[in-house]
Design a protein around this motif. Sequence first.
Motif: not given
Length: 262
Positions: A8, A43, A230-232, A245-249
């Motif tokens: 990131p 990014e 991706c970062d976001r 948000g982040t991929p996880t979010e």
Amino acid sequence: MTDVAYAPRATVAQALLELRSISVRFGGVHALKDVSFDLAPGEVVGVIGPNGAGKTTLFDVISGVRPPTDGSISFAGRDVTGAGAVKRSRMGMRRTFQRSQPFGWLSVEDNILVALEAQGRGRFLADLVGLKGRQDAVRREHVAQILDRFGLTATKDVAAGRLPIGTIRMVELARAVIGQPSLLLLDEPTSGLDHTEAEILARAIADVREQDNCTVLLVEHDVPFVMATCDRVVALNLGSVLASGTPTEVRANPAVRDAYFG
């Protein structure tokens, strides 16, 4: 697909791209509604959403193909809301399209030389008519380096129209990168690619970000590719930003799960 490691990037005060309250209306239809987000230098950001979410319209607005009905766009610290695609390109913004658009009758090498000609940095027309004495050695070396970076050296003399879609995607990416953009817009870059070709593309995007310090914004239906690359992530639905948000979010967001993942 195999995850590609991306570190990131730190948030910076000056965003490279700023979208503020972007709306696009076609009669009574809102293709985009009050869309706002920023891109920081370096990014890699993905835009996802179901069909009709407004992804292509968003790319058209960012690249200058279509003006917004409302809102503003800032690129590299300048208001470009009223600027067309050519001006934005000259400022360092490049775009590829879902439908591949190589010059099919030209070789891979000449497809990339076209990008330098468009910038007034080459003598491409002289090359085509055989005036070899006017070839620019520095320009040719630059093209050779790009061909090598994207695995195109072996096919440099092949007509682009004879190539498989995976190789054509690399040609288009190389053609965009040789112009040294600060922002690269990739429209459905994995369309038509198999698993292996998508992984090669992911590594190429990593290379562009790291070697060229280029910000990348991509629109993509392949959600695993986006989450790994991706970062976001920005999720659109019915023209509005559903989550960012982040991929996880984004993957864990209940609204995104309902609207996109079902």
